[in-house]
Design an enzyme around this catalytic site. Structure first.
Site, PDB file in Angstrom:
ATOM      1  CD1 TRP A   9       0.109 -53.917 -30.025  1.00  0.00           C
ATOM      2  CD2 TRP A   9       1.943 -54.358 -28.838  1.00  0.00           C
ATOM      3  NE1 TRP A   9       0.527 -55.189 -30.348  1.00  0.00           N
ATOM      4  CE2 TRP A   9       1.648 -55.490 -29.629  1.00  0.00           C
ATOM      5  CE3 TRP A   9       3.075 -54.415 -27.990  1.00  0.00           C
ATOM      6  CZ2 TRP A   9       2.427 -56.648 -29.613  1.00  0.00           C
ATOM      7  CZ3 TRP A   9       3.848 -55.564 -27.970  1.00  0.00           C
ATOM      8  CH2 TRP A   9       3.516 -56.667 -28.770  1.00  0.00           C
TER       9      TRP A   9
ATOM     10  CG  ASN B 187      -5.158 -58.024 -33.133  1.00  0.00           C
ATOM     11  OD1 ASN B 187      -4.385 -57.633 -32.266  1.00  0.00           O
ATOM     12  ND2 ASN B 187      -6.458 -58.029 -32.960  1.00  0.00           N
TER      13      ASN B 187
ATOM     14  CG  ASP C 204      -3.236 -61.683 -31.507  1.00  0.00           C
ATOM     15  OD1 ASP C 204      -3.453 -60.521 -31.903  1.00  0.00           O
ATOM     16  OD2 ASP C 204      -2.690 -61.927 -30.421  1.00  0.00           O
TER      17      ASP C 204
ATOM     18  CG  ASP D 189      -0.757 -57.881 -32.613  1.00  0.00           C
ATOM     19  OD1 ASP D 189      -1.698 -58.629 -32.879  1.00  0.00           O
ATOM     20  OD2 ASP D 189      -0.722 -57.154 -31.614  1.00  0.00           O
TER      21      ASP D 189
ATOM     22  NE  ARG E 193       1.883 -61.793 -32.112  1.00  0.00           N
ATOM     23  CZ  ARG E 193       1.243 -60.930 -31.339  1.00  0.00           C
ATOM     24  NH1 ARG E 193       1.861 -59.862 -30.885  1.00  0.00           N
ATOM     25  NH2 ARG E 193      -0.011 -61.113 -30.981  1.00  0.00           N
TER      26      ARG E 193
HETATM   27 CA    CA Z   1      -2.928 -58.628 -30.752  1.00  0.00          CA
END
Ligand code: CA
Length: 587
Positions: free
Chosen positions: A251, A269, A320, A322, A344
């Site tokens: 993304w 993730n 999470d 990512d 992250r």
């Molecule tokens: Ca995510």
């Protein structure tokens, strides 16, 4: 292109015939061509470094507004874009999939394109857009209903339009596209909906798909309309059929390393968030449960879409974290060609540019709980008690053990890009010091529905700040200085040969720091929170700086206790353009 035309002393007809708009050469030279900004990242290596030094530590106090432009309408929310400047025009994207062409001298609007979004789009983290790409006579950007649009640079008319994926299944699009050798390369968004991350390359002129590369093992890539190669090896790291809805959203888009001719995209993730459902629950054979290539950086051949290498930052990811954060190609002080990326998960990684191999890692936030460090292969040394518990072991079978993990799921650093100074050799990393209560829950996949299997509440780790902009020496991993900010940082950073580091805060301040000390040298209140990405360029011997102001993004939507802390901030939507007037440049 302007320089090329000026150098030609031939007839106007010949000049017209030679005009090709933005060329591959323009894109390759974007950093050095200080009179234009034609790539996201101020160069496809994403260094966000300008060699301009007209504006410097001594005279930045004289930087003044030249013009401001309002995005207008009732559609405000987060403005995360980076402006582009080409041939006298500034191009910016806005919230709700809008694109504006603005006279760069006056700030007047030339045209506006407003995508007609259908009902039922599923953007996870605000209705934002992070920028456009220019090639030839077209400008390209993605829309929240997971489409890519090519517009005529001069008129804003649609040249072509294509569907990246099905928005009803949770796909959307927010990243700036990347142009390499006539291909428009895009990722996708939707990792919280059990989508499958993918990179797609289209012919920039026609929009025709050249290749596709899914990021989750077991899925087939395509090349020229035929199946090409499988991503990874089926069921090597994923159990059963979970790879079919395995997440790994691309993304944040990608970068391009021209020296090794490699596209680098990150994958988000694995889905769902509950890691115990992905084969990582019981003692496993081999690396089942690692869930490749989620939470990884992947090097891709731009000609075929084949995977050249991968580096997974968080195997069996369950917080999470990512793996999408930008990978910046640079040369270190020893002359070694490296990549750097601030994940992250709280670690700043250095990789080898030839093969993506691990070189080093160091924490860039203070209180990492989920791992005790990174081993010599680049794999985390897990702190097992900090893994959110397995709901199957809960007495009611519904909510696994709650743990406090840091960083929070929004990351030690989220999407907001860092900058690398060729002058100091340091990275300037926008980070946040926060953690979360997190727990796992049972979940099953349903098209178009959130696919998490987790619950969470974000909390600040410190009373006096969450935001933390750090100067990091990539050779040692040491922090050179830290600038603390009350609210979480959510905008991009830029640095210049003039010795300045520019960034904005949710409180609305646009700030220039001394790159050596972190001392604040200049600031301007923009009236709304800054979550955009600054740029600089020069026109007629004067240096300009622009940033888009407009508070929003994921924090107010997902920030738990942190969202309460920032709910007084006003929305907005304004491009601010500053200049150092010639007569004040020497002061
Ligand atoms: Ca995510």
């Amino acid at each position: 292109m302007k320089k090329f035309i000026a150098a030609m002393s031939v007839s106007a007809l010949a000049v017209t015939a030679a005009y090709a708009g933005v060329t591959e050469e323009d894109l390759a030279n974007d950093q050095a061509s200080t009179d234009q900004v034609v790539t996201n990242g101020m160069g496809r290596h994403l260094q966000r470094y300008s060699p301009l030094e007209t504006l410097n530590k001594d005279n930045v106090k004289n930087l003044v507004p030249a013009w401001a432009f309002s995005l207008g309408g009732e559609k405000q929310r987060g403005q995360e874009t980076q402006p582009l400047v080409y041939d006298g025009v500034m191009y910016i994207t806005g919230s709700y999939s809008r694109l504006y062409a603005i006279d760069v001298n006056t700030g007047e609007e030339l045209w506006q394109y407003d995508a007609r979004l259908p009902e039922g789009i599923l953007p996870c983290c605000d209705v934002i857009n992070r920028g456009a790409a220019i090639y030839g006579d077209n400008i390209y950007f993605g829309t929240l209903d997971a489409r890519i649009v090519a517009l005529d640079l001069k008129t804003g008319d649609v040249v072509w339009r294509d569907k990246i994926a099905d928005y009803k299944a949770g796909y959307s699009y927010t990243a700036a596209p990347l142009i390499v050798d006539g291909l428009v390369v895009t990722g996708n968004s939707g990792g919280e909906f059990g989508i499958v991350g993918e990179v797609q390359a289209r012919n920039a002129e026609t929009g025709e798909i050249v290749w596709t590369r899914p990021m989750i093992e077991g899925h087939m890539g395509t090349l020229n309309g035929q199946e090409s190669t499988m991503t990874g090896t089926l069921n090597a790291t994923w159990p059963g059929d979970l790879w079919k809805t395995g997440g790994g959203a691309t993304w944040l888009g990608g970068s391009y390393d021209i020296d090794t001719d490699t596209l680098i995209f990150g994958a988000g993730n694995p889905a769902p968030w509950n890691s115990w459902l992905r084969g990582a629950g019981e003692p496993t054979e081999g690396n089942v449960g690692d869930n490749l290539y989620a939470a990884s950086r992947v090097g891709i051949d731009p000609k075929t879409g084949d995977i050249k290498w991968h580096f997974q930052t968080t195997p069996r990811e369950g917080w999470d974290y990512d793996g999408v954060n930008e990978v910046v190609a640079y040369t270190d002080r020893g002359g070694n060609k490296r990549y750097a990326t601030a994940d992250r998960n709280g670690y700043f990684y250095v990789l080898n540019r030839e093969d993506g191999a691990f070189v080093s890692a160091a924490p860039f936030v203070k209180d990492i709980t989920w791992a005790n460090g990174i081993d010599e292969t680049g794999r985390p040394i897990f702190n097992e008690p900090n893994r959110p518990g397995n709901p199957a072991n809960a007495t009611d079978g519904n909510k696994g053990e709650v743990v406090f993990s840091s960083p929070s799921f929004l990351g030690g650093k989220n999407w907001m890009p860092m900058a690398f100074s060729q002058k100091t050799g340091n990275f300037y990393v926008p980070s946040n010091e926060w953690g979360m209560d997190i727990w796992n829950e049972p979940v099953t996949y349903k098209k178009g529905a959130a696919y998490l299997g987790s619950g969470f509440t974000i909390k600040p780790n410190y009373e006096d700040h969450i935001g933390s902009l750090k100067a990091i020496d990539p050779d040692t991993g040491k922090w050179v200085w830290e600038y603390k900010n009350d609210a979480p940082l959510w905008g991009g950073v830029m640095t210049t040969a003039g010795g300045l580091v520019f960034f904005g805060t949710p409180e609305g301040k646009f700030i220039a720091l001394d790159d050596a000390t972190g001392e604040e040298l200049w600031s301007f209140q923009t009236g709304s929170g800054i979550v955009g990405q600054p740029i600089t360029w020069e026109m007629e011997g004067e240096q300009y700086v622009s940033v888009v102001s407009g508070w929003g993004g994921a924090v107010p939507l997902w920030g738990g206790e942190v969202a309460k802390k920032v709910n007084y901030l006003n929305q907005g939507g304004t491009v601010w353009t500053f200049k150092l007037p010639k007569q004040l440049a020497s002061n």
